[in-house]
Design an enzyme around this catalytic site. Structure first.
Site, PDB file in Angstrom:
ATOM      1  N   ARG A  57       0.845  -1.212   0.000  1.00 15.36           N
ATOM      2  CA  ARG A  57       0.000   0.000   0.000  1.00 15.36           C
ATOM      3  C   ARG A  57       0.874   1.254   0.000  1.00 15.36           C
ATOM      4  O   ARG A  57       0.545   2.270  -0.614  1.00 15.36           O
ATOM      5  CB  ARG A  57      -0.932  -0.022   1.215  1.00 15.36           C
ATOM      6  CG  ARG A  57      -1.992  -1.128   1.116  1.00 15.36           C
ATOM      7  CD  ARG A  57      -2.952  -1.104   2.270  1.00 15.36           C
ATOM      8  NE  ARG A  57      -3.728   0.125   2.295  1.00 15.36           N
ATOM      9  CZ  ARG A  57      -4.461   0.498   3.347  1.00 15.36           C
ATOM     10  NH1 ARG A  57      -4.493  -0.258   4.435  1.00 15.36           N
ATOM     11  NH2 ARG A  57      -5.155   1.618   3.319  1.00 15.36           N
ATOM     12  N   HIS A 112      -6.448   7.513  11.709  1.00 13.94           N
ATOM     13  CA  HIS A 112      -6.093   6.083  11.617  1.00 13.94           C
ATOM     14  C   HIS A 112      -4.611   5.882  11.357  1.00 13.94           C
ATOM     15  O   HIS A 112      -4.189   4.784  10.977  1.00 13.94           O
ATOM     16  CB  HIS A 112      -6.917   5.404  10.514  1.00 13.94           C
ATOM     17  CG  HIS A 112      -8.365   5.265  10.882  1.00 13.94           C
ATOM     18  ND1 HIS A 112      -9.338   4.952   9.967  1.00 13.94           N
ATOM     19  CD2 HIS A 112      -9.002   5.421  12.068  1.00 13.94           C
ATOM     20  CE1 HIS A 112     -10.512   4.892  10.580  1.00 13.94           C
ATOM     21  NE2 HIS A 112     -10.339   5.186  11.859  1.00 13.94           N
ATOM     22  N   CYS A 139      14.247  -1.014  16.174  1.00 10.23           N
ATOM     23  CA  CYS A 139      13.704   0.303  16.555  1.00 10.23           C
ATOM     24  C   CYS A 139      14.871   1.266  16.763  1.00 10.23           C
ATOM     25  O   CYS A 139      15.821   0.936  17.491  1.00 10.23           O
ATOM     26  CB  CYS A 139      12.906   0.177  17.847  1.00 10.23           C
ATOM     27  SG  CYS A 139      12.518   1.766  18.623  1.00 10.23           S
ATOM     28  N   GLY A 178     -16.411  10.733   0.730  1.00 15.00           N
ATOM     29  CA  GLY A 178     -15.802   9.472   0.310  1.00 15.00           C
ATOM     30  C   GLY A 178     -15.640   8.466   1.427  1.00 15.00           C
ATOM     31  O   GLY A 178     -14.628   7.767   1.488  1.00 15.00           O
ATOM     32  N   SER A 180     -17.820   5.333   3.759  1.00 14.44           N
ATOM     33  CA  SER A 180     -19.037   4.506   3.794  1.00 14.44           C
ATOM     34  C   SER A 180     -19.809   4.673   5.092  1.00 14.44           C
ATOM     35  O   SER A 180     -20.946   4.229   5.205  1.00 14.44           O
ATOM     36  CB  SER A 180     -18.658   3.028   3.632  1.00 14.44           C
ATOM     37  OG  SER A 180     -17.797   2.645   4.711  1.00 14.44           O
ATOM     38  N   LEU A 205     -19.792   9.017  -3.672  1.00 13.74           N
ATOM     39  CA  LEU A 205     -20.156   8.519  -5.008  1.00 13.74           C
ATOM     40  C   LEU A 205     -21.633   8.144  -5.049  1.00 13.74           C
ATOM     41  O   LEU A 205     -22.358   8.429  -6.004  1.00 13.74           O
ATOM     42  CB  LEU A 205     -19.292   7.293  -5.347  1.00 13.74           C
ATOM     43  CG  LEU A 205     -19.400   6.749  -6.766  1.00 13.74           C
ATOM     44  CD1 LEU A 205     -18.976   7.805  -7.782  1.00 13.74           C
ATOM     45  CD2 LEU A 205     -18.543   5.492  -6.915  1.00 13.74           C
ATOM     46  N   ALA A 222     -15.634  12.251  -6.411  1.00  9.26           N
ATOM     47  CA  ALA A 222     -15.087  13.356  -5.602  1.00  9.26           C
ATOM     48  C   ALA A 222     -14.280  14.349  -6.428  1.00  9.26           C
ATOM     49  O   ALA A 222     -14.283  15.547  -6.141  1.00  9.26           O
ATOM     50  CB  ALA A 222     -14.227  12.776  -4.477  1.00  9.26           C
TER      51      ALA A 222
HETATM   52  N1  APR Z   1     -15.754   9.653  -5.169  1.00  9.34           N
HETATM   53  C1  APR Z   1     -16.482   9.759  -4.027  1.00  9.34           C
HETATM   54  N2  APR Z   1     -16.772   8.696  -3.238  1.00  9.34           N
HETATM   55  C2  APR Z   1     -16.305   7.488  -3.627  1.00  9.34           C
HETATM   56  C3  APR Z   1     -15.548   7.313  -4.805  1.00  9.34           C
HETATM   57  C4  APR Z   1     -15.278   8.469  -5.587  1.00  9.34           C
HETATM   58  N3  APR Z   1     -14.571   8.401  -6.732  1.00  9.34           N
HETATM   59  N4  APR Z   1     -15.248   5.987  -4.925  1.00  9.34           N
HETATM   60  C5  APR Z   1     -15.791   5.375  -3.853  1.00  9.34           C
HETATM   61  N5  APR Z   1     -16.438   6.273  -3.088  1.00  9.34           N
HETATM   62  C6  APR Z   1     -17.144   6.029  -1.821  1.00  9.34           C
HETATM   63  C7  APR Z   1     -17.880   4.721  -1.769  1.00  9.34           C
HETATM   64  O1  APR Z   1     -19.207   4.878  -2.265  1.00  9.34           O
HETATM   65  C8  APR Z   1     -17.873   4.396  -0.263  1.00  9.34           C
HETATM   66  O2  APR Z   1     -19.019   4.945   0.368  1.00  9.34           O
HETATM   67  O3  APR Z   1     -16.166   5.967  -0.802  1.00  9.34           O
HETATM   68  C9  APR Z   1     -16.624   5.118   0.241  1.00  9.34           C
HETATM   69  C10 APR Z   1     -15.496   4.172   0.620  1.00  9.34           C
HETATM   70  O4  APR Z   1     -15.939   3.402   1.714  1.00  9.34           O
HETATM   71  P1  APR Z   1     -14.924   2.370   2.393  1.00  9.34           P
HETATM   72  O5  APR Z   1     -14.292   1.534   1.341  1.00  9.34           O
HETATM   73  O6  APR Z   1     -15.666   1.703   3.510  1.00  9.34           O
HETATM   74  O7  APR Z   1     -13.760   3.274   2.988  1.00  9.34           O
HETATM   75  P2  APR Z   1     -13.801   4.138   4.313  1.00  9.34           P
HETATM   76  O8  APR Z   1     -15.158   4.683   4.564  1.00  9.34           O
HETATM   77  O9  APR Z   1     -12.688   5.108   4.223  1.00  9.34           O
HETATM   78  O10 APR Z   1     -13.458   3.062   5.460  1.00  9.34           O
HETATM   79  C11 APR Z   1     -13.343   3.553   6.774  1.00  9.34           C
HETATM   80  O11 APR Z   1     -12.555   1.389   7.499  1.00  9.34           O
HETATM   81  O12 APR Z   1     -11.289  -0.453   7.010  1.00  9.34           O
HETATM   82  C12 APR Z   1     -11.326   0.706   7.772  1.00  9.34           C
HETATM   83  O13 APR Z   1      -9.461   1.902   8.537  1.00  9.34           O
HETATM   84  C13 APR Z   1     -10.192   1.623   7.390  1.00  9.34           C
HETATM   85  O14 APR Z   1     -10.187   4.025   7.306  1.00  9.34           O
HETATM   86  C14 APR Z   1     -10.891   2.876   6.873  1.00  9.34           C
HETATM   87  C15 APR Z   1     -12.267   2.783   7.499  1.00  9.34           C
END
Ligand code: APR
Length: 240
Positions: A57, A112, A139, A178, A180, A205, A222
């Site tokens: 990553r 995070h 370390c 962006g 979930s 999205l 976004a």
């Molecule tokens: N533009 C806007 N939104 C987008 C795009 C885009 N191009 N592509 C995807 N998305 C949205 C998706 O619809 C989804 O709602 O971004 C969101 C990504 O959700 P996740 O994959 O769950 O990521 P996130 O919300 O950052 O996860 C939160 O979970 O696994 C842990 O620590 C990890 O920080 C992370 C946390």
């Protein structure tokens, strides 16, 4: 017209830079078992696997470039205090990439943690991560071979919560971009902001798991929606 704005971003803000999200189709948690690569137990069982996961990553991050959403949020944080005298933008991210910083954001709160930092599991020393980390890395503080990514895993306490709580308590507007809304405490920020009277906006999205908690919504990628939203804020401030 908001004065103090708190922005929370998630993986979706970096998706168009080529960095994977977690829960979308083909997301990271469909490719890896998060229990094995993003928990203290997984690290204890197989530190080499965890280092490999974050090394990959980190390489993806360093090969990626910030997109228009990162650049627009940097402009907002940098220029909003001049557009709204005394206005403040607090930028909180769940992301561990550095694309907000590389997009020009002056102050990013990584709740995070960060791929660019390493942590000693023995003495809590932190240092800038090399391109690749290894369980055998000593370390620089205590010499123990206890290196881990400086990333907050499931079951661990996110960073900077007091600062984030203080910003939410004085926000006029809370915007989630962006994300979930699947992971707490970040998913609870909208309720915290609403409880103290802030307006709330979801830019995503498509509707997230917590969409109903937001007063307003902008849906779309976004890199298009965030610059348009930021420009609209500055136009409204100029029109006052
Ligand atoms: N533009 C806007 N939104 C987008 C795009 C885009 N191009 N592509 C995807 N998305 C949205 C998706 O619809 C989804 O709602 O971004 C969101 C990504 O959700 P996740 O994959 O769950 O990521 P996130 O919300 O950052 O996860 C939160 O979970 O696994 C842990 O620590 C990890 O920080 C992370 C946390």
């Amino acid at each position: 017209m908001p004065q103090n704005i708190v922005v929370l971003t998630g993986a979706g803000v970096s998706a168009e830079s080529g960095l994977g999200t977690f829960r979308d189709t083909g997301g990271l948690w469909t490719q890896y078992d998060l229990a094995e690569v993003a928990t203290p137990g997984g690290f204890a069982r197989n530190p080499a696997l965890v280092h490999d996961f974050y090394n990959a990553r980190r390489a993806n991050m360093r090969a990626a470039a910030p997109n228009a959403a990162h650049v627009a949020l940097a402009r907002l944080q940098r220029d909003w205090p001049r557009a709204r005298t005394g206005g403040r933008v607090t930028l909180v991210t769940q992301n561990i990439d550095d694309l907000h910083e590389r997009g020009g954001a002056p102050a990013v709160i990584h709740m995070h943690g960060e791929l660019n930092r390493a942590l000693c599991a023995a003495c809590d020393a932190r240092w800038e991560a090399p391109p690749r980390t290894d369980p055998a890395d000593a370390c620089p503080g205590c010499g123990a071979a206890a290196t881990r990514p400086d990333v907050v895993w499931f079951g661990e306490v996110p960073y900077h919560m007091p600062v984030i709580g203080a910003a939410l308590s004085t926000a006029d507007l809370f915007v989630a971009i962006g994300t979930s809304g699947a992971v707490y405490p970040a998913a609870g920020f909208v309720a915290e902001a609403t409880a103290q009277g802030a307006d709330t906006l979801e830019i995503n999205l498509d509707p997230s798991d917590t969409a109903a908690a937001f007063a307003a919504h902008i849906h779309g990628p976004a890199s298009a929606t965030v610059p348009a939203w930021v420009s609209g804020l500055f136009e409204a401030a100029r029109a006052r």
